[in-house]
Design a protein around this motif. Structure first.
Motif, PDB file in Angstrom:
ATOM      1  N   THR A  21       0.835  -1.201   0.000  1.00 41.58           N
ATOM      2  CA  THR A  21       0.000   0.000   0.000  1.00 41.58           C
ATOM      3  C   THR A  21       0.865   1.244   0.000  1.00 41.58           C
ATOM      4  O   THR A  21       1.639   1.462   0.939  1.00 41.58           O
ATOM      5  N   PRO A  22       0.774   2.087  -1.034  1.00 45.06           N
ATOM      6  CA  PRO A  22       1.613   3.285  -1.089  1.00 45.06           C
ATOM      7  C   PRO A  22       1.134   4.357  -0.120  1.00 45.06           C
ATOM      8  O   PRO A  22      -0.040   4.390   0.261  1.00 45.06           O
TER       9      PRO A  22
ATOM     10  N   CYS B 183       5.707   2.597  -1.016  1.00 48.26           N
ATOM     11  CA  CYS B 183       5.278   1.542  -0.101  1.00 48.26           C
ATOM     12  C   CYS B 183       6.507   0.848   0.498  1.00 48.26           C
ATOM     13  O   CYS B 183       7.649   1.185   0.199  1.00 48.26           O
TER      14      CYS B 183
ATOM     15  N   CYS C 262       4.040  -2.149  -4.789  1.00 51.07           N
ATOM     16  CA  CYS C 262       3.117  -1.048  -5.104  1.00 51.07           C
ATOM     17  C   CYS C 262       3.249  -0.622  -6.555  1.00 51.07           C
ATOM     18  O   CYS C 262       2.316  -0.043  -7.124  1.00 51.07           O
TER      19      CYS C 262
ATOM     20  N   TYR D 261      -0.386  -3.363  -6.977  1.00 48.63           N
ATOM     21  CA  TYR D 261      -1.416  -2.631  -6.251  1.00 48.63           C
ATOM     22  C   TYR D 261      -2.402  -2.032  -7.265  1.00 48.63           C
ATOM     23  O   TYR D 261      -2.007  -1.655  -8.366  1.00 48.63           O
TER      24      TYR D 261
ATOM     25  N   ALA E 137      -1.499   0.607  -9.947  1.00 46.09           N
ATOM     26  CA  ALA E 137      -0.050   0.738  -9.901  1.00 46.09           C
ATOM     27  C   ALA E 137       0.481   1.226 -11.243  1.00 46.09           C
ATOM     28  O   ALA E 137      -0.006   0.817 -12.296  1.00 46.09           O
TER      29      ALA E 137
END
Length: 777
Positions: A447-448, A456, A462, A466, A469
């Motif tokens: 998770t950024p 992240c 990430c 994600y 992304a």
């Protein structure tokens, strides 16, 4: 032509509290450098990730306006911790350098100016570096192990960069407070102990039936050991698992369930303090004030030389820097920890941004990696002990890999070609499994942070998987639904992560081989017990999970083997636990002594009384199984894991630091994250999952839990699980626990019996009435 490497890791705590001049850190060398006395400049050089100092160049690193100059021939510089150095001459973890002449690796004196600090270093033949800390007028002098000179070559000269010497200052005060009890003479005819701990290592090894793995050194050790095919941890995460093993206390006794500064048995959880309140009076200790004795601490108190390196206890201040005050011989430098490479390598980039990937194949020799330096340090300890062959020893080394990030030399990836990598046998959430059984570790890695899509924990996650992304290119990413994100990885990424884990594990195997080869070449080969264990298991996409932090088989099952000279090797299928290691090593090491084997007394039946006992065990000695792998062993293995136990009921007058509660109350967190269907008001307390493993089954009951009192409420059951297991423990079956069968009517009697076992024995399995396990083990 490889320069030297030094890893500088300072946190803002040190920088904010220190006023440091332009020559904050200096070392001896060949005359180059900046002298605070003369102002002679030093040439600049670059620095990279941590590694051996093989030439005597200078690095000038400027961070937050502070220039740090490093120069010299340090052979075992391993890591710079991120904590403020000790203010009163206490030991430092900056260098992990065992000293046998009593000289500390880091000493403190007073100097009002950098020039005077340099004078002190010049006057001390052991000093190879100094650090001036103003305005406190503390002058820190560094020493280190002898450098790695070529065989037969004279040691490199060490000339002060100050350019002059003065008479040596008075000897510094002792840097390590003595352990609670001064050491007694060692019993006669005792054996030495070499203990090898590995972080995040699941039993996916050749000796456990995984033929695709390249782990020849662990295999060689297994061939001369008692290998325990069914060994389990008490908690499947690093700090509480190691607390259980090293203190031989169950999690609810130690009030240690997670990685938390409020769950360290030296300062928390004792009989005189409620809840997770922690201070110097709150540790586990007896009425006289004697603090709990650890596994290495017992050997120290009984006349052994004890030395540890790497991750034995958990990293950092949570465990008071590896419990240096109580567990280790004072003449040894505090065991260092957290030996991770500084970065993913020079070409790990995303969109021009330097990356911190979850894996990296370094195109370097093993000797340039910190984990190999850790192994070589342990090799040097064993070699130096040869000078005192009659001194019994307990030497421990803790390797980090295969903990993330999966960094290792490139050659270890070659053992696992891309076209041979397979997915986990079952990549889906177990059928009918309750949500609370799951975790979201990889989601947290990927998770950024707000405003930066590449910020992240591990950049490749990430950047590639994600949702949204920048490099996902339309591939499916981690879903928004908590917590079953891991099964949504694209197959290529899951395979990549499995390959990286396997490569890191093979690298650790090679480092273990270095240590075992040194032992084999020493005078101690026939008189040293070797114990190897993992601090918990690990999921690699199994059951929709990566990492640990669950009660599933793949998170709690560990490699565990003990080699005892004079005892035949074999395989035991008994259900054993990590809390058993402490009494086992004591008994095995002393079994040939006149009064041996020595035993560790069982803890009182009352958990509160156990907290008031300095030396006892809540495990069992495995010595009968070491003598006879088929010996009767009518016991089960117990594990537990929390959802929300970092929250406790802090008294209003107590500092908020006594608890590490989440932003929202436990019931809100549990309702949102685990989709608990009951009304939120029913979950004001955290939830604890108690799990028991018997021959054919694993049963887990999730119940509400009062973390302040360390008390489960078995009348408030949130969810239950029952999984069937194959009768044969080997080879390890990685497809297990795919279906929760707890609600099948034909198994109602088994469920009832196992629920009674968890209810009556979950907190203190060592006090479990044998009749409750009849027919189960």
């Amino acid at each position: 032509n490889h320069p030297w490497f030094v890893n500088i890791l300072w946190d803002t705590t040190f920088l904010e509290r220190s006023t440091v001049d332009n020559s904050s850190i200096h070392t001896r060398g060949d005359g180059d450098g900046v002298s605070p006395a003369t102002g002679v400049p030093l040439p600049d050089s670059s620095y990279s990730s941590l590694g051996p100092v093989t030439s005597r160049r200078v690095a000038r690193v400027t961070m937050a306006g502070v220039t740090m100059l490093m120069l010299g021939t340090l052979a075992s510089a391993e890591r710079t911790p991120r904590k403020t150095p000790p203010m009163c001459g206490g030991p430092s973890l900056w260098f992990n350098a065992t000293r046998f002449n009593g000289v500390p690796a880091f000493i403190n004196t007073t100097a009002k100016t950098p020039a005077l600090c340099c004078d002190h270093c010049a006057a001390n033949s052991e000093c190879i570096a100094w650090n001036q800390k103003l305005p406190s007028e503390n002058c820190f002098l560094w020493s280190a192990m002898p450098s790695r000179s070529p065989p037969g070559a004279p040691p490199p000269k060490q000339i002060s960069v100050c350019g002059y010497r003065h008479p040596p200052p008075p000897p510094p005060p002792p840097t390590t407070p003595p352990p609670t009890t001064p050491p007694a003479p060692a019993p006669k005819n005792t054996m030495n102990v070499l203990m090898i701990a590995i972080d995040d290592m699941r039993p996916e090894l050749e000796p456990y039936g995984s033929a695709h793995m390249h782990t020849p050194n662990i295999g060689k050790l297994a061939s001369r050991s008692t290998l325990f095919s069914r060994a389990y941890v008490q908690v499947a995460v690093c700090m509480p698992s190691r607390n259980a093993l090293l203190f031989s206390r169950r999690p609810d006794t130690a009030k240690a369930w997670d990685i938390s500064a409020t769950q360290w048995p030296r300062k928390c959880g004792g009989p005189s303090c409620g809840g997770n309140v922690c201070d110097s009076q709150c540790g586990i200790k007896d009425a006289s004030g004697k603090l709990a004795v650890t596994l290495p601490g017992w050997f120290y108190e009984n006349g052994y030389f004890t030395s540890g390196a790497g991750k034995i206890f958990h990293e950092g201040s949570n465990t008071q820097e590896q419990d240096y005050r109580y567990s280790w011989t004072p003449s040894t430098t505090n065991p260092s920890s957290g030996l991770f490479e500084a970065s993913g390598g020079p070409d790990a980039m995303y969109n021009g941004t330097k990356a911190n990937p979850s894996f990296y194949a370094f195109d370097v020799a093993d000797e340039e990696m910190t984990e190999t330096m850790l192994a070589e340090h342990t090799v040097s300890v064993i070699k130096n002990l040869s000078a005192t062959p009659n001194q019994p020893f307990f030497v421990a080394v803790g390797f980090h890999k295969p903990h993330v990030p999966w960094y290792a030399p490139k050659k270890y990836w070659d053992f696992y070609p891309n076209d041979t990598i397979t997915l986990a046998p079952n990549v889906h959430k177990p059928i009918n499994a309750p949500n609370i059984a799951m975790q979201d570790v990889v989601r947290s890695w990927a998770t950024p942070h707000v405003g930066d899509p590449l910020s992240c924990t591990y950049t490749d996650l990430c950047a590639e998987i994600y949702p949204g992304a920048p490099f996902a290119h339309g591939r499916p990413g981690i879903t928004e639904y908590f917590p079953f994100d891991n099964s949504t990885f694209p197959e290529w990424k899951a395979k990549q992560m499995r390959q990286a884990y396997w490569a890191s594990l093979s690298y650790t195997d090679a480092n273990i081989g270095r240590v075992l080869d040194a032992l084999a070449a020493s005078p101690f080969a026939k008189n040293t017990i070797v114990a190897l264990w993992g601090d918990h298991g690990y999921a690699l996409g199994d059951n929709a999970e990566f990492a640990k932090q669950t009660n599933f088989e793949h998170a709690t099952h560990i490699p565990f083997m003990i080699s005892v000279p004079g005892l035949a090797p074999g395989i035991s299928h008994a259900l054993v636990e990590e809390v058993d290691l402490f009494p086992t090593l004591v008994a095995a090491a002393t079994m040939n002594s006149p009064n041996g084997p020595l035993t560790i007394a069982s803890c009182p039946a009352s958990t509160q009384a156990s907290r008031a006992t300095a030396l006892c065990t809540e495990g069992r000695s495995l010595l009968p199984l070491l003598h006879n792998t088929s010996a009767a062993w009518p016991y089960a293995a117990f594990s537990q894991f929390t959802r929300g136990s970092d929250c406790c009921d802090c008294p209003a007058e107590t500092s908020a630091a006594c608890c590490e509660c989440t932003e929202h109350p436990p019931h809100e967190m549990l309702s949102a994250q685990f989709a608990v269907t009951a009304a939120p008001k029913d979950y004001e307390d955290p939830i604890m999952g108690y799990s028991v493993r018997v021959d054919k089954w694993r049963y887990t009951a999730w119940v509400t839990f009062n973390a302040t009192a360390a008390a489960p409420n078995f009348d408030r059951v949130v969810a239950t699980e029952l999984y069937e297991h194959p009768e044969s423990p080997l080879p390890v079956d990685w497809s297990v626990e795919h279906t929760n069968v707890v609600h099948e009517s034909q198994l109602a009697s088994i469920v009832a019996q196992l629920h009674t076992v968890v209810t009556k024995c979950g907190q203190r399995p060592d006090q479990c009435p044998p009749e409750l396990l009849h027919g189960l083990v």
